[in-house]
Design a protein around this motif. Structure first.
Motif, PDB file in Angstrom:
ATOM      1  N   LEU A   1      -3.237  10.266 -18.624  1.00 30.42           N
ATOM      2  CA  LEU A   1      -3.771   9.077 -17.970  1.00 30.42           C
ATOM      3  C   LEU A   1      -4.660   9.450 -16.788  1.00 30.42           C
ATOM      4  O   LEU A   1      -5.772   8.930 -16.641  1.00 30.42           O
ATOM      5  CB  LEU A   1      -2.619   8.190 -17.498  1.00 30.42           C
ATOM      6  CG  LEU A   1      -1.783   7.499 -18.577  1.00 30.42           C
ATOM      7  CD1 LEU A   1      -0.476   6.976 -17.986  1.00 30.42           C
ATOM      8  CD2 LEU A   1      -2.570   6.349 -19.199  1.00 30.42           C
ATOM      9  N   LEU A   2      -4.165  10.356 -15.950  1.00 26.83           N
ATOM     10  CA  LEU A   2      -4.925  10.753 -14.777  1.00 26.83           C
ATOM     11  C   LEU A   2      -6.213  11.475 -15.154  1.00 26.83           C
ATOM     12  O   LEU A   2      -7.270  11.251 -14.540  1.00 26.83           O
ATOM     13  CB  LEU A   2      -4.070  11.649 -13.877  1.00 26.83           C
ATOM     14  CG  LEU A   2      -2.888  10.981 -13.174  1.00 26.83           C
ATOM     15  CD1 LEU A   2      -2.001  12.028 -12.520  1.00 26.83           C
ATOM     16  CD2 LEU A   2      -3.365   9.971 -12.148  1.00 26.83           C
ATOM     17  N   GLY A   3      -6.146  12.344 -16.144  1.00 32.90           N
ATOM     18  CA  GLY A   3      -7.335  13.067 -16.569  1.00 32.90           C
ATOM     19  C   GLY A   3      -8.405  12.143 -17.114  1.00 32.90           C
ATOM     20  O   GLY A   3      -9.600  12.312 -16.822  1.00 32.90           O
ATOM     21  N   ASP A   4      -7.984  11.159 -17.907  1.00 31.00           N
ATOM     22  CA  ASP A   4      -8.954  10.189 -18.427  1.00 31.00           C
ATOM     23  C   ASP A   4      -9.538   9.332 -17.308  1.00 31.00           C
ATOM     24  O   ASP A   4     -10.742   9.043 -17.291  1.00 31.00           O
ATOM     25  CB  ASP A   4      -8.273   9.287 -19.466  1.00 31.00           C
ATOM     26  CG  ASP A   4      -7.967  10.018 -20.767  1.00 31.00           C
ATOM     27  OD1 ASP A   4      -8.511  11.115 -20.975  1.00 31.00           O
ATOM     28  OD2 ASP A   4      -7.179   9.488 -21.574  1.00 31.00           O
TER      29      ASP A   4
ATOM     30  N   LEU B   1      -5.919  19.466  -9.322  1.00 37.79           N
ATOM     31  CA  LEU B   1      -4.960  18.920 -10.279  1.00 37.79           C
ATOM     32  C   LEU B   1      -5.657  17.995 -11.278  1.00 37.79           C
ATOM     33  O   LEU B   1      -5.423  18.078 -12.497  1.00 37.79           O
ATOM     34  CB  LEU B   1      -3.871  18.156  -9.521  1.00 37.79           C
ATOM     35  CG  LEU B   1      -2.635  17.661 -10.268  1.00 37.79           C
ATOM     36  CD1 LEU B   1      -1.500  17.411  -9.277  1.00 37.79           C
ATOM     37  CD2 LEU B   1      -2.904  16.391 -11.056  1.00 37.79           C
ATOM     38  N   LEU B   2      -6.532  17.125 -10.788  1.00 40.14           N
ATOM     39  CA  LEU B   2      -7.209  16.179 -11.669  1.00 40.14           C
ATOM     40  C   LEU B   2      -8.166  16.894 -12.617  1.00 40.14           C
ATOM     41  O   LEU B   2      -8.311  16.509 -13.788  1.00 40.14           O
ATOM     42  CB  LEU B   2      -7.953  15.138 -10.832  1.00 40.14           C
ATOM     43  CG  LEU B   2      -7.039  14.138 -10.109  1.00 40.14           C
ATOM     44  CD1 LEU B   2      -7.822  13.360  -9.057  1.00 40.14           C
ATOM     45  CD2 LEU B   2      -6.380  13.183 -11.100  1.00 40.14           C
TER      46      LEU B   2
ATOM     47  N   MET C   1       1.394   7.907  -9.458  1.00 40.58           N
ATOM     48  CA  MET C   1       1.250   8.804 -10.608  1.00 40.58           C
ATOM     49  C   MET C   1       0.742  10.162 -10.163  1.00 40.58           C
ATOM     50  O   MET C   1       1.282  11.207 -10.542  1.00 40.58           O
ATOM     51  CB  MET C   1       0.254   8.211 -11.617  1.00 40.58           C
ATOM     52  CG  MET C   1       0.740   7.038 -12.410  1.00 40.58           C
ATOM     53  SD  MET C   1      -0.491   6.671 -13.687  1.00 40.58           S
ATOM     54  CE  MET C   1       0.126   5.104 -14.244  1.00 40.58           C
ATOM     55  N   LEU C   2      -0.310  10.146  -9.350  1.00 45.98           N
ATOM     56  CA  LEU C   2      -0.880  11.396  -8.870  1.00 45.98           C
ATOM     57  C   LEU C   2       0.134  12.138  -8.009  1.00 45.98           C
ATOM     58  O   LEU C   2       0.245  13.367  -8.077  1.00 45.98           O
ATOM     59  CB  LEU C   2      -2.158  11.113  -8.080  1.00 45.98           C
ATOM     60  CG  LEU C   2      -2.921  12.320  -7.535  1.00 45.98           C
ATOM     61  CD1 LEU C   2      -3.282  13.289  -8.655  1.00 45.98           C
ATOM     62  CD2 LEU C   2      -4.181  11.856  -6.802  1.00 45.98           C
ATOM     63  N   GLY C   3       0.896  11.402  -7.215  1.00 38.12           N
ATOM     64  CA  GLY C   3       1.910  12.032  -6.368  1.00 38.12           C
ATOM     65  C   GLY C   3       2.980  12.737  -7.162  1.00 38.12           C
ATOM     66  O   GLY C   3       3.453  13.820  -6.772  1.00 38.12           O
ATOM     67  N   ARG C   4       3.398  12.143  -8.254  1.00 38.98           N
ATOM     68  CA  ARG C   4       4.422  12.768  -9.104  1.00 38.98           C
ATOM     69  C   ARG C   4       3.955  14.121  -9.618  1.00 38.98           C
ATOM     70  O   ARG C   4       4.683  15.118  -9.574  1.00 38.98           O
ATOM     71  CB  ARG C   4       4.722  11.835 -10.280  1.00 38.98           C
ATOM     72  CG  ARG C   4       5.686  12.356 -11.326  1.00 38.98           C
ATOM     73  CD  ARG C   4       5.853  11.291 -12.405  1.00 38.98           C
ATOM     74  NE  ARG C   4       6.834  11.642 -13.412  1.00 38.98           N
ATOM     75  CZ  ARG C   4       6.547  12.217 -14.580  1.00 38.98           C
ATOM     76  NH1 ARG C   4       5.285  12.530 -14.853  1.00 38.98           N
ATOM     77  NH2 ARG C   4       7.495  12.494 -15.449  1.00 38.98           N
ATOM     78  N   GLU C   5       2.704  14.171 -10.101  1.00 38.71           N
ATOM     79  CA  GLU C   5       2.174  15.416 -10.640  1.00 38.71           C
ATOM     80  C   GLU C   5       1.853  16.411  -9.517  1.00 38.71           C
ATOM     81  O   GLU C   5       1.994  17.619  -9.696  1.00 38.71           O
ATOM     82  CB  GLU C   5       0.923  15.125 -11.468  1.00 38.71           C
ATOM     83  CG  GLU C   5       1.180  14.235 -12.676  1.00 38.71           C
ATOM     84  CD  GLU C   5       2.224  14.822 -13.609  1.00 38.71           C
ATOM     85  OE1 GLU C   5       2.127  16.033 -13.945  1.00 38.71           O
ATOM     86  OE2 GLU C   5       3.144  14.080 -14.000  1.00 38.71           O
ATOM     87  N   TYR C   6       1.422  15.896  -8.371  1.00 39.44           N
ATOM     88  CA  TYR C   6       1.121  16.769  -7.238  1.00 39.44           C
ATOM     89  C   TYR C   6       2.363  17.537  -6.796  1.00 39.44           C
ATOM     90  O   TYR C   6       2.320  18.756  -6.579  1.00 39.44           O
ATOM     91  CB  TYR C   6       0.566  15.931  -6.081  1.00 39.44           C
ATOM     92  CG  TYR C   6       0.253  16.725  -4.835  1.00 39.44           C
ATOM     93  CD1 TYR C   6      -1.020  17.218  -4.600  1.00 39.44           C
ATOM     94  CD2 TYR C   6       1.241  16.992  -3.888  1.00 39.44           C
ATOM     95  CE1 TYR C   6      -1.308  17.961  -3.450  1.00 39.44           C
ATOM     96  CE2 TYR C   6       0.964  17.726  -2.740  1.00 39.44           C
ATOM     97  CZ  TYR C   6      -0.309  18.211  -2.540  1.00 39.44           C
ATOM     98  OH  TYR C   6      -0.580  18.939  -1.414  1.00 39.44           O
ATOM     99  N   ALA C   7       3.470  16.830  -6.642  1.00 42.19           N
ATOM    100  CA  ALA C   7       4.703  17.490  -6.202  1.00 42.19           C
ATOM    101  C   ALA C   7       5.161  18.530  -7.216  1.00 42.19           C
ATOM    102  O   ALA C   7       5.635  19.613  -6.844  1.00 42.19           O
ATOM    103  CB  ALA C   7       5.795  16.451  -5.974  1.00 42.19           C
TER     104      ALA C   7
END
Length: 665
Positions: free
Chosen positions: A93-96, A78-79, A351-357
């Motif tokens: 944000l996560l990618g940066d 995901l990242l 934040m990561l959890g939101r995108e993971y789900a």
């Protein structure tokens, strides 16, 4: 990011976690061989046990660990995608963040720049009055100094959180290290002093002042440690709860100016907890008594220590040499990718959890999980109706509590505010501070009425299934809902046997020896009579005896500690009973093969190998029985298992009617 102190209250009242995985069972079409009635664990997991040998130097391998590995791999996927082509602001944000952490050359070029603004803030301290605002500012960015301040449940009203002022601010994990005089402790203190000197030097302290400055740090921390309570006293949540009115704080602690501290954290509640007022009186006095230069040395050290793992190599090496090698016994630093992933989970985990789900939890899987969990909860209601141990009042309370129980699947039901300063890819350490500041602000928003369920104490990307006793809710993370725990390619029976039984295990905790301490209104009180407590303990004692006769795998001459594992063993029995009842209601005419799949689903989630050393450690400390007996013992007590597989009365997997423990006949 900066280390946050353990929260004993949250640990005691929040979550009881179960994380599980196993390889899909291979279902033979022919009748099961007699091995199923001898050792069902070994029979059902034969392929997994053969295909996953324990390699040299590895303490254990298990279905649980494999699910954790898979979830971490998914997070990396995901990242990487967010780094290359982000979809939306949160992924940007996560990618940066991810890219800045993986760019080791940029991290080395960055040097001490990430903390330069914090060090300048500390250097600006001139008078005693400047110290309290500096403490508050560092807490704002997630670096707790002098003490800890966190959100936790209000024991008078579990629907709300209040702020807890608690002990912290020490560089060593145990306050006893500062006080004991035995030689090993003195040696450790010497190594710690050398580490403090290295960090102070890296923050810019002149070489000829480093030794003196380190002694100032040790002196201040020792003064705090002298009035810090021993760790053993923190285990009881009630000992950490002492509500006081916030209006009185500035009068009681005029130098710390805790009223202004709360304003800086955006906390406006009228009550906080201060369970160790002697500690805060001591710190308040030290603000006035000690010279500002001593406080500046301490604050520079605390900032450098907290941020060292996320900065250039000299910082990372200094931190690892003491915290990794000396305190934790590790021999090598984590691979760069794993370190960055851990850092993101720590500072920006929600934040990561939101995108993971969103990426890994299909709507159909979530719907099936809710369907099964609801069916098992209904089975719990029928079991309570049959319960002969509970009197009318307790049974009514239990039914009311079950009716109020919430089921939250995938992600928390209340989302967070993702407004955050842009990160960019230039500074990993700077991004850690940005994310940690955001995380701290979100934690502070948990304080106040009706805010206790604002988020979970586990992240969606972490495989977990939990009963939250304080909020009376079942929590099922997105990462948990994967094969084989909930394999959408298998039939319903296998899903009930694995996922459904885990749900039953957790739900039962709301009505056991701990669950009866919180009532249907989420008030802390026992709703059992002494006779009802004694009746539960009678069943528990039978389980203690039964499990205490089982030999621990791998190690000779050791048996399962039945008393140590009692509560989890009872929950395993409950899980099988409830899931089986729910499955029979959902599929009353299920064929024999499907019924077999139910029990194979249960067995598959406990597959594991352990070294002798690891088995010895677990036998002495774990509250769970080993996988072999988590599988077999509940099934030995279950009449449905013996009937399904045709186990004769003499079979190892079939206990006699007088030996079987049944929670809800």
């Amino acid at each position: 990011m900066p280390r946050h102190a353990l929260r004993p209250l949250a640990c005691a009242l929040a979550l009881t976690l179960a994380s599980t995985l196993a390889a899909p069972a291979v279902h033979a079409q022919a009748a099961k061989p007699p091995a199923a009635c001898t050792d069902f664990y070994g029979h059902a997991n034969a392929d997994w046990l053969q295909n996953n040998p324990l390699t040299a130097g590895v303490a254990s391998i298990s279905a649980l660990g494999q699910l954790g590995d898979r979830a971490r791999h998914q997070q990396v996927e995901l990242l990487n995608a967010a780094m290359q082509s982000p979809q939306g602001n949160v992924q940007q944000l996560l990618g940066d963040f991810w890219a800045s952490g993986l760019d080791e050359a940029a991290v080395e070029r960055d040097g001490a720049q990430p903390i330069a603004p914090l060090l300048s803030r500390i250097d600006a301290i001139r008078r005693h009055r400047d110290i309290a605002p500096a403490l508050a500012a560092l807490h704002q960015v997630g670096i707790p100094v002098a003490f800890n301040f966190s959100a936790d449940v209000d024991l008078r009203d579990l629907k709300r959180h209040i702020g807890y002022f608690s002990q912290g601010g020490l560089g060593l994990p145990d306050p006893a290290y500062y006080i004991r005089v035995d030689q090993p402790t003195r040696d450790l203190l010497g190594q710690y002093t050398a580490y403090v000197q290295k960090i102070l030097a890296l923050t810019g302290t002149p070489d000829d002042e480093v030794a003196e400055q380190a002694q100032l740090v040790l002196d201040l921390e020792t003064r705090i440690a002298q009035v810090t309570r021993p760790l053993a006293q923190l285990r009881d949540p009630r000992s950490n709860f002492a509500p006081v009115a916030t209006a009185e704080l500035d009068k009681t602690y005029p130098n710390l100016r805790l009223g202004e501290f709360l304003q800086a954290q955006s906390v406006s509640d009228d009550t906080v907890s201060i369970a160790n007022p002697e500690l805060f009186a001591q710190i308040d006095g030290l603000v006035r008594q000690l010279k500002p230069e001593q406080w500046k040395a301490y604050l520079r050290w605390r900032v450098g220590d907290a941020m060292a793992p996320y900065m250039a190599r000299p910082w990372r090496d200094a931190s690892f040499d003491f915290r990794g090698r000396v305190l934790e016994g590790r021999t090598a630093q984590l691979p760069r990718q794993q370190m960055v992933l851990d850092a993101i989970n720590h500072a920006a985990g929600p934040m990561l959890g939101r995108e993971y789900a969103a990426r890994y939890l299909p709507a159909a899987t979530k719907s099936r999980a809710q369907e099964i969990a609801t069916a098992v909860r209904n089975a719990m209601g029928a079991a309570l109706d049959r319960d002969t141990r509970l009197g009318p009042q307790a049974k009514a309370e239990a039914k009311a509590k079950l009716a109020a129980m919430k089921i939250e699947v995938g992600t928390p039901s209340r989302d967070l505010d993702y407004t955050i300063q842009p990160m960019g890819r230039g500074s990993f350490g700077g991004n850690m501070l940005i994310a940690s500041t955001w995380h701290h602000a979100q934690e502070m928003r948990r304080i106040g009425a009706e805010n206790a369920d604002r988020r979970w104490n586990v992240l969606p990307q972490q495989p977990a299934l939990a009963y939250d006793i304080a909020q009376n809710r079942l929590v099922v993370t997105a990462a948990m809902l994967q094969a084989p725990v909930l394999d959408m390619t298998l039939d319903t029976a296998a899903q009930y046997g694995s996922f459904g039984a885990l749900v039953g295990h957790e739900i039962s905790h709301g009505f056991d020896s701990r669950g009866h301490l919180v009532d249907a209104s989420e008030q802390v009180r026992s709703w059992w009579t002494p006779a009802e407590t004694a009746a539960w303990d009678t069943v528990g004692n039978r389980v203690i005896t039964q499990y205490g006769a089982l030999e621990y795998p791998v190690i000779e001459g050791i048996r399962v500690n039945g008393a140590q594992t009692r509560d989890e063993n009872l929950a395993d029995l409950a899980g099988i009973e409830l899931a089986w009842a729910a499955y029979q209601t959902a599929r009353p005419d299920a064929p024999k093969e499907s019924r077999e799949d139910f029990f194979e689903g249960w067995a598959s989630i406990w597959a594991e190998h352990m070294s002798e050393a690891e088995a010895t450690r677990r036998a002495a400390s774990s509250v769970h029985a080993p996988g072999q007996w988590r599988t077999n013992a509940p099934l030995m007590n279950h009449a449905g298992f013996a009937e399904t597989f045709g186990c004769k009365a003499s079979a190892d997997m079939r206990l006699g009617d007088g030996e079987r423990v049944v929670l809800w006949p």
